[in-house]
Scaffold this motif. Structure first.
Motif, PDB file in Angstrom:
ATOM      1  N   THR A 105       6.498  -0.618  22.032  1.00  0.00           N
ATOM      2  CA  THR A 105       6.896   0.310  20.962  1.00  0.00           C
ATOM      3  C   THR A 105       8.052  -0.253  20.149  1.00  0.00           C
ATOM      4  OG1 THR A 105       8.254   1.518  22.575  1.00  0.00           O
ATOM      5  CG2 THR A 105       6.057   2.383  22.129  1.00  0.00           C
ATOM      6  N   LYS A 108       6.559  -2.812  17.755  1.00  0.00           N
ATOM      7  CA  LYS A 108       5.908  -2.166  16.603  1.00  0.00           C
ATOM      8  C   LYS A 108       6.943  -1.769  15.557  1.00  0.00           C
ATOM      9  CE  LYS A 108       1.901  -0.410  19.067  1.00  0.00           C
ATOM     10  NZ  LYS A 108       1.241   0.764  19.625  1.00  0.00           N
ATOM     11  N   GLN A 109       8.079  -1.247  16.000  1.00  0.00           N
ATOM     12  CA  GLN A 109       9.115  -0.850  15.055  1.00  0.00           C
ATOM     13  C   GLN A 109       9.716  -2.081  14.369  1.00  0.00           C
ATOM     14  OE1 GLN A 109      11.516   2.356  16.277  1.00  0.00           O
ATOM     15  NE2 GLN A 109      13.090   2.015  14.763  1.00  0.00           N
ATOM     16  N   LYS A 110       9.901  -3.163  15.122  1.00  0.00           N
ATOM     17  CA  LYS A 110      10.418  -4.406  14.542  1.00  0.00           C
ATOM     18  C   LYS A 110       9.445  -4.936  13.480  1.00  0.00           C
ATOM     19  CE  LYS A 110      11.034  -9.210  15.814  1.00  0.00           C
ATOM     20  NZ  LYS A 110       9.832  -9.932  15.825  1.00  0.00           N
ATOM     21  N   THR A 166      17.501   7.961  18.371  1.00  0.00           N
ATOM     22  CA  THR A 166      16.268   7.449  18.969  1.00  0.00           C
ATOM     23  C   THR A 166      16.030   8.123  20.312  1.00  0.00           C
ATOM     24  OG1 THR A 166      17.321   5.611  20.135  1.00  0.00           O
ATOM     25  CG2 THR A 166      16.626   5.188  17.878  1.00  0.00           C
ATOM     26  N   ARG A 189      11.084   5.502  20.068  1.00  0.00           N
ATOM     27  CA  ARG A 189      10.852   5.800  18.649  1.00  0.00           C
ATOM     28  C   ARG A 189      12.133   6.336  18.028  1.00  0.00           C
ATOM     29  NH1 ARG A 189       8.925  10.134  21.412  1.00  0.00           N
ATOM     30  NH2 ARG A 189       9.160  12.184  20.472  1.00  0.00           N
ATOM     31  N   THR A 190      12.214   6.177  16.713  1.00  0.00           N
ATOM     32  CA  THR A 190      13.376   6.637  15.954  1.00  0.00           C
ATOM     33  C   THR A 190      13.078   8.017  15.400  1.00  0.00           C
ATOM     34  OG1 THR A 190      13.925   4.362  15.381  1.00  0.00           O
ATOM     35  CG2 THR A 190      14.926   6.084  14.050  1.00  0.00           C
TER      36      THR A 190
END
Length: 198
Positions: A105, A108-110, A166, A189-190
């Protein structure tokens, strides 16, 4: 009469020998058990030298320090992920360190931030991003956390503050050099990433 007296003396000698053997066996067994316990206790103790003065430090299990280690892991991960100077190699290095501490996860955010041009914008504008941990709420039974932080973005033209919140979970993994706390952030997640002021 002589034979009867001799038989009683033989029985007495046999009884004395048996009592002595049983007594020695009990004493030896107790000694071995006590020595094994002493060795186990000593292995759990570490002495740290400060100059010539030894200090006793006791080894403890991870569960005993879970809250402290979990908060340190969460804070270190966020520092690696959000503390970004205008240096492409350093950004790749810190993000690489952060990826060892979280599951896919975080990757994915990066990737989403890369696609939006966030990192190239930092480099082109010579911005310096630092994050300050405001607080970490940790549910140690559910192994879930909420991280509250403030990110400072310093550019040549202006400075900006952002509120970052987060959430995620924690799983235990073997300790490694890249993951010294033995924890993995999962389902990260943020929830909030908004400007506070300029």
């Amino acid at each position: 009469m002589l034979i009867q007296s001799l038989e009683q003396k033989t029985r007495l000698a046999l009884f004395t020998v048996l009592v002595t053997v049983i007594g020695c066996t009990v004493i030896c067994g107790f000694t071995v058990f006590y020595c094994a316990k002493l060795v186990t206790d000593e292995r759990n103790q570490i002495y740290v030298l400060d100059g010539d003065i030894p200090f006793l430090a006791e080894r403890s299990k991870q569960e005993a320090n879970f809250v402290m280690e979990a908060k340190a892991h969460i804070q270190l991960f966020h520092q690696y992920f959000f503390n970004l100077p205008p240096d492409d190699d350093y950004i790749k290095w810190t993000l690489g360190k952060a990826m060892y501490m979280a599951d896919g996860t975080a990757m994915k955010q990066k990737q989403a931030m890369e696609e939006n041009g966030f990192y190239s914008d930092i480099i082109s504008s010579s911005a310096v991003c630092t994050i300050i941990c405001d607080s970490i709420l940790l549910d140690e039974h559910e192994r879930r956390f909420t991280y509250y932080g403030t990110q400072l973005i310093k550019r040549r033209s202006r400075d900006m503050r952002r509120s970052i919140v987060t959430v995620g979970g924690l799983e235990g993994v073997p300790r490694t050099q890249n993951n010294p706390h033995g924890l993995l952030i999962v389902n990260w997640r943020t929830l909030e990433n908004k400007d506070l002021d300029y």
